[in-house]
Design a protein around this motif. Structure first.
Motif, mmCIF file in Angstrom:
data_model
loop_
_atom_site.group_PDB
_atom_site.id
_atom_site.type_symbol
_atom_site.label_atom_id
_atom_site.label_comp_id
_atom_site.label_asym_id
_atom_site.label_seq_id
_atom_site.Cartn_x
_atom_site.Cartn_y
_atom_site.Cartn_z
ATOM 1 N N ASP A 54 34.699 21.596 56.857
ATOM 2 C CA ASP A 54 35.740 21.454 57.917
ATOM 3 C C ASP A 54 36.832 22.457 57.474
ATOM 4 O O ASP A 54 37.334 22.359 56.434
ATOM 5 C CB ASP A 54 36.223 19.983 57.954
ATOM 6 C CG ASP A 54 37.436 19.536 58.918
ATOM 7 O OD1 ASP A 54 38.298 20.629 59.076
ATOM 8 O OD2 ASP A 54 37.325 18.573 59.576
ATOM 9 N N LEU A 55 37.087 23.506 58.267
ATOM 10 C CA LEU A 55 38.070 24.506 57.925
ATOM 11 C C LEU A 55 39.351 23.923 58.369
ATOM 12 O O LEU A 55 40.302 24.477 57.579
ATOM 13 C CB LEU A 55 37.853 25.619 59.028
ATOM 14 C CG LEU A 55 36.489 26.488 58.825
ATOM 15 C CD1 LEU A 55 36.342 27.650 59.894
ATOM 16 C CD2 LEU A 55 36.221 26.986 57.618
ATOM 17 N N THR A 56 39.929 23.063 59.029
ATOM 18 C CA THR A 56 40.983 22.476 59.220
ATOM 19 C C THR A 56 41.594 21.549 58.105
ATOM 20 O O THR A 56 42.504 21.677 57.450
ATOM 21 C CB THR A 56 41.084 21.412 60.315
ATOM 22 O OG1 THR A 56 40.960 22.165 61.594
ATOM 23 C CG2 THR A 56 42.720 21.197 60.554
ATOM 24 N N LYS A 57 40.628 20.750 57.497
ATOM 25 C CA LYS A 57 40.922 20.095 56.314
ATOM 26 C C LYS A 57 40.765 20.829 55.185
ATOM 27 O O LYS A 57 40.918 20.266 53.751
ATOM 28 C CB LYS A 57 40.177 18.756 56.378
ATOM 29 C CG LYS A 57 40.645 17.721 57.501
ATOM 30 C CD LYS A 57 39.676 16.530 57.531
ATOM 31 C CE LYS A 57 40.162 15.774 58.788
ATOM 32 N NZ LYS A 57 39.303 14.658 59.063
ATOM 33 N N LYS A 58 39.844 22.179 55.148
ATOM 34 C CA LYS A 58 39.318 22.596 53.934
ATOM 35 C C LYS A 58 38.303 21.630 53.044
ATOM 36 O O LYS A 58 38.499 21.695 51.834
ATOM 37 C CB LYS A 58 40.468 23.177 53.115
ATOM 38 C CG LYS A 58 41.319 24.294 53.902
ATOM 39 C CD LYS A 58 42.138 24.930 52.830
ATOM 40 C CE LYS A 58 42.817 26.225 53.530
ATOM 41 N NZ LYS A 58 43.470 26.920 52.576
ATOM 42 N N SER A 59 37.552 21.124 53.713
ATOM 43 C CA SER A 59 36.516 20.042 52.876
ATOM 44 C C SER A 59 35.371 20.409 53.137
ATOM 45 O O SER A 59 34.953 21.045 54.086
ATOM 46 C CB SER A 59 36.812 18.779 53.381
ATOM 47 O OG SER A 59 36.431 18.334 54.961
ATOM 48 N N VAL A 60 34.433 20.187 52.184
ATOM 49 C CA VAL A 60 32.955 20.341 52.151
ATOM 50 C C VAL A 60 32.260 19.371 51.639
ATOM 51 O O VAL A 60 32.759 18.403 50.754
ATOM 52 C CB VAL A 60 32.798 21.676 51.094
ATOM 53 C CG1 VAL A 60 31.073 21.867 50.991
ATOM 54 C CG2 VAL A 60 33.625 22.721 51.437
ATOM 55 N N ALA A 61 31.096 18.915 52.348
ATOM 56 C CA ALA A 61 30.450 17.857 51.617
ATOM 57 C C ALA A 61 28.628 18.326 51.990
ATOM 58 O O ALA A 61 28.382 18.771 52.906
ATOM 59 C CB ALA A 61 30.540 16.546 52.468
ATOM 60 N N PHE A 62 28.108 17.913 50.920
ATOM 61 C CA PHE A 62 26.600 18.014 50.939
ATOM 62 C C PHE A 62 25.919 16.873 50.323
ATOM 63 O O PHE A 62 26.359 16.128 49.607
ATOM 64 C CB PHE A 62 26.217 19.016 49.907
ATOM 65 C CG PHE A 62 26.491 20.820 50.207
ATOM 66 C CD1 PHE A 62 25.189 21.388 51.007
ATOM 67 C CD2 PHE A 62 27.578 21.076 50.243
ATOM 68 C CE1 PHE A 62 25.544 22.590 51.313
ATOM 69 C CE2 PHE A 62 27.853 22.609 50.562
ATOM 70 C CZ PHE A 62 26.782 23.265 51.149
ATOM 71 N N THR A 63 24.696 16.400 51.155
ATOM 72 C CA THR A 63 24.070 15.402 50.483
ATOM 73 C C THR A 63 22.477 15.953 50.797
ATOM 74 O O THR A 63 22.086 16.519 51.786
ATOM 75 C CB THR A 63 24.147 14.091 51.151
ATOM 76 O OG1 THR A 63 23.687 13.057 50.528
ATOM 77 C CG2 THR A 63 23.912 14.133 52.656
ATOM 78 N N LEU A 64 21.591 15.398 50.076
ATOM 79 C CA LEU A 64 20.119 15.725 49.928
ATOM 80 C C LEU A 64 19.139 14.522 49.266
ATOM 81 O O LEU A 64 19.947 13.858 48.417
ATOM 82 C CB LEU A 64 19.943 17.098 49.477
ATOM 83 C CG LEU A 64 20.195 17.307 47.884
ATOM 84 C CD1 LEU A 64 18.986 16.661 47.044
ATOM 85 C CD2 LEU A 64 20.333 18.656 47.710
#
Length: 181
Positions: A54-64
């Protein structure tokens, strides 16, 4: 169509499109790891990672899912799932965090620092790694490379195979994401 209806559609699209263009997702992110020792090299790939940026919130999430890692040798895959990461007990690995650095929603390559929490084998540890976010046309590509120590995540390496597994495992992530819909 009335003028009011057209006005509403245009107004709604002005608010909708910028919000949508700021969040990018994929269900086919690639996460690989590599362990090199004089006795044996171990390599695995998982191309079914979920990623969201999310570029607005500057957030990143990964799951696998751990079971989705593929190894060149079936026996390595069995040992990884049964003896090391215990995939039945701890089926997922995940990361949630934020990034610093400016990333525009326009074409370009942006260097960022990603900081957050990596959960592996039921253990959560803080990590901070350099990463790259490339925006081009209607997609975003997130890339990172870093190392983790199995011991930091309570992954036990039996003494019998200790010399065959590196004390630090190199991780590479590449996620090609499209705008969220």
């Amino acid at each position: 169509m009335s003028i009011k209806t057209i006005y509403f559609i245009v107004l709604a699209s002005l608010f909708y499109l910028p919000m949508q263009a700021q969040t990018y997702m994929t269900r086919n992110g690639n996460v690989g790891f590599y362990s090199k020792t004089p006795l044996e090299d171990i390599k695995a790939e998982n191309s079914q990672a979920f990623a969201a940026v999310d570029l607005t919130k500057k957030s990143v999430a990964f799951t696998l899912l751990q079971r989705n890692f593929l190894f060149p040798k079936q026996l390595m895959q069995e040992h990884y799932n049964e003896n090391y990461v215990e995939s039945d007990k701890f089926p997922k690995a995940q990361f949630t965090g934020t990034f610093t650095g400016d990333v525009a929603d326009k074409p370009g390559t942006y260097k960022v620092q990603v900081t957050g929490q990596l959960t592996l084998h039921g253990v959560t540890q803080p990590i901070s790694v350099p990463a790259e976010i490339e925006v081009q046309d209607s997609k975003l590509t997130a890339k990172a490379a870093f190392a983790v120590k199995p011991s930091d995540y309570n992954i036990k390496i039996p003494s019998l195979v200790k010399d065959k597994i590196a004390s630090q495992i190199n991780i590479q992530i590449v996620a090609v994401c499209l705008p969220a819909k």
